[in-house]
Design a protein around this motif. Structure first.
Motif, mmCIF file in Angstrom:
data_model
loop_
_atom_site.group_PDB
_atom_site.id
_atom_site.type_symbol
_atom_site.label_atom_id
_atom_site.label_comp_id
_atom_site.label_asym_id
_atom_site.label_seq_id
_atom_site.Cartn_x
_atom_site.Cartn_y
_atom_site.Cartn_z
ATOM 1 N N ILE A 6 1.038 -1.158 0.052
ATOM 2 C CA ILE A 6 0.432 -0.080 -0.067
ATOM 3 C C ILE A 6 1.253 1.501 -0.360
ATOM 4 N N MET A 7 1.607 1.641 0.964
ATOM 5 C CA MET A 7 2.471 2.600 1.077
ATOM 6 C C MET A 7 3.719 2.698 0.300
ATOM 7 N N ALA A 8 3.825 2.059 -0.826
ATOM 8 C CA ALA A 8 4.834 2.144 -2.052
ATOM 9 C C ALA A 8 3.905 2.298 -3.599
ATOM 10 N N ALA A 84 -9.567 13.887 7.419
ATOM 11 C CA ALA A 84 -8.685 14.172 7.146
ATOM 12 C C ALA A 84 -7.918 12.534 6.423
ATOM 13 N N LEU A 85 -7.566 12.567 7.599
ATOM 14 C CA LEU A 85 -6.633 11.050 8.009
ATOM 15 C C LEU A 85 -7.282 10.262 7.708
ATOM 16 N N SER A 86 -8.853 10.021 7.923
ATOM 17 C CA SER A 86 -9.438 8.863 7.503
ATOM 18 C C SER A 86 -9.679 8.406 6.305
ATOM 19 N N LEU A 87 -9.585 9.201 4.942
ATOM 20 C CA LEU A 87 -9.736 9.481 3.987
ATOM 21 C C LEU A 87 -8.140 8.765 3.471
ATOM 22 N N ALA A 88 -7.189 9.497 3.863
ATOM 23 C CA ALA A 88 -6.467 8.630 3.895
ATOM 24 C C ALA A 88 -6.069 7.120 4.342
ATOM 25 N N PHE A 89 -6.190 7.026 5.749
ATOM 26 C CA PHE A 89 -5.795 5.572 5.449
ATOM 27 C C PHE A 89 -6.768 4.804 4.491
ATOM 28 N N ASP A 93 -0.756 3.265 3.935
ATOM 29 C CA ASP A 93 -0.676 3.017 4.730
ATOM 30 C C ASP A 93 0.178 3.702 6.571
ATOM 31 N N TYR A 94 0.645 4.525 5.822
ATOM 32 C CA TYR A 94 1.422 5.514 6.100
ATOM 33 C C TYR A 94 0.854 7.079 5.386
ATOM 34 N N SER A 154 3.339 19.124 10.724
ATOM 35 C CA SER A 154 3.771 18.363 10.010
ATOM 36 C C SER A 154 4.050 16.925 10.882
ATOM 37 N N TRP A 155 3.312 16.081 10.152
ATOM 38 C CA TRP A 155 3.889 14.608 11.086
ATOM 39 C C TRP A 155 2.710 13.939 9.862
ATOM 40 N N ALA A 156 3.572 12.999 10.621
ATOM 41 C CA ALA A 156 3.027 11.784 9.970
ATOM 42 C C ALA A 156 3.343 10.645 11.127
ATOM 43 N N THR A 157 2.215 9.258 10.538
ATOM 44 C CA THR A 157 1.629 8.588 11.188
ATOM 45 C C THR A 157 1.588 7.123 10.357
ATOM 46 N N TRP A 158 1.631 6.216 11.103
ATOM 47 C CA TRP A 158 0.712 4.115 9.758
ATOM 48 C C TRP A 158 -0.699 4.539 10.495
#
Length: 277
Positions: A6-8, A84-89, A93-94, A154-158
């Motif tokens: 997924i991440m790739a 926004a995060l819900s849509l992204a995930f 995966d990240y 500016s942050w990221a998570t899995w």
């Protein structure tokens, strides 16, 4: 469980936008110059009320794709970030998340990508940030460290960390705000990874949660970051376990210019001469 495929296949950046086009123009300009931005899918969730912000989001053409979600009604910052995060995930995966007043350095995405791989399976790491308010010596400019904190600029998570956040999300400011909630209630004993030389700058000196421009300049604005110095071209992002960090401390002269009630609410110690009822 992580799915490396997924991440790739899907690199995502989310943004939550409202009514500050003068900041957003600068933020998008910096983002367009980031190395590798053409490989990313941008999801921008836009609160209603500012046509210029909406036009700027719809005009983004430097990413692999851009999806603009125009909210029908005002959701509030906590709800919009969660959306926004819900849509992204659903797609990755990240995910990297940005506010509308955060500038990224040219190599910021490379930094985030490194951290996404290096700390994905490290259970002690909760999130990754590109922000730091320190002035390190040059040998540290391509290195990283960890701290017991959560930074929303500016942050990221899995995906698995976000699944932990979901049931404890602060939608209504009952725990101060969504970011304070993540830092004090959800994070637990885990840490965030940060670059010893910041790869992000907070230019926001006006906004709902900023009591004055002086406050923003004192506690948010970062004078020393990779956007102002010649950062190494190919950093290895090696972790320095001995690097010391503490929250930014303003000097008494700066504190005199700020509302005391906000300082107390933020838990910022006041000098004895200012700490009077």
């Amino acid at each position: 469980m992580h799915n490396p495929n997924i991440m790739a296949a899907r690199r995502t950046i989310t943004m939550t936008l409202f009514n500050r086009p003068e900041y957003l123009r600068k933020v998008l300009g910096a983002l367009s110059r980031c190395i590798g931005i053409e490989r990313y899918h941008l999801i921008a969730c836009v609160e209603p009320g500012n046509a210029e912000v909406l036009d700027l989001a719809r005009g983004v053409g430097f990413t692999r794709s851009t999806r603009v979600v125009e909210n029908e009604k005002l959701l509030s910052c906590p709800v919009n970030v969660y959306q926004a995060l819900s849509l992204a995930f659903l797609e990755t995966d990240y995910n990297i998340h940005l506010e509308d007043d955060i500038l990224l350095a040219r190599d910021a995405l490379l930094y985030f990508e490194h951290c996404g791989r290096a700390f994905r399976d490290d259970a002690s790491v909760f999130t990754v940030t590109a922000y730091n308010n320190q002035k390190p010596p040059e040998p540290e400019w391509g290195r990283t460290a960890r701290r017991a904190w959560f930074t929303p600029w500016s942050w990221a998570t899995w995906r698995d960390r976000f699944e932990e956040m979901r049931p404890l999300w602060d939608f209504d400011y009952s725990h101060g705000n969504w970011d304070n909630n993540l830092n004090t209630r959800v994070r637990g004993e885990r840490v965030e990874i940060f670059p010893i030389l910041a790869r992000a700058q907070n230019i926001g000196v006006e906004g709902v949660h900023i009591p004055s421009a002086e406050w923003g300049r004192t506690f948010h604005y970062n004078e020393f970051w990779a956007g102002r110095v010649a950062a190494p071209r190919n950093p290895d992002w090696a972790e320095n376990p001995d690097w010391e960090w503490s929250p930014h401390q303003a000097d008494p002269e700066q504190l005199r210019k700020l509302p005391r009630e906000w300082l107390r609410a933020a838990g910022i110690p006041l000098p004895p001469e200012l700490d009077e009822d």
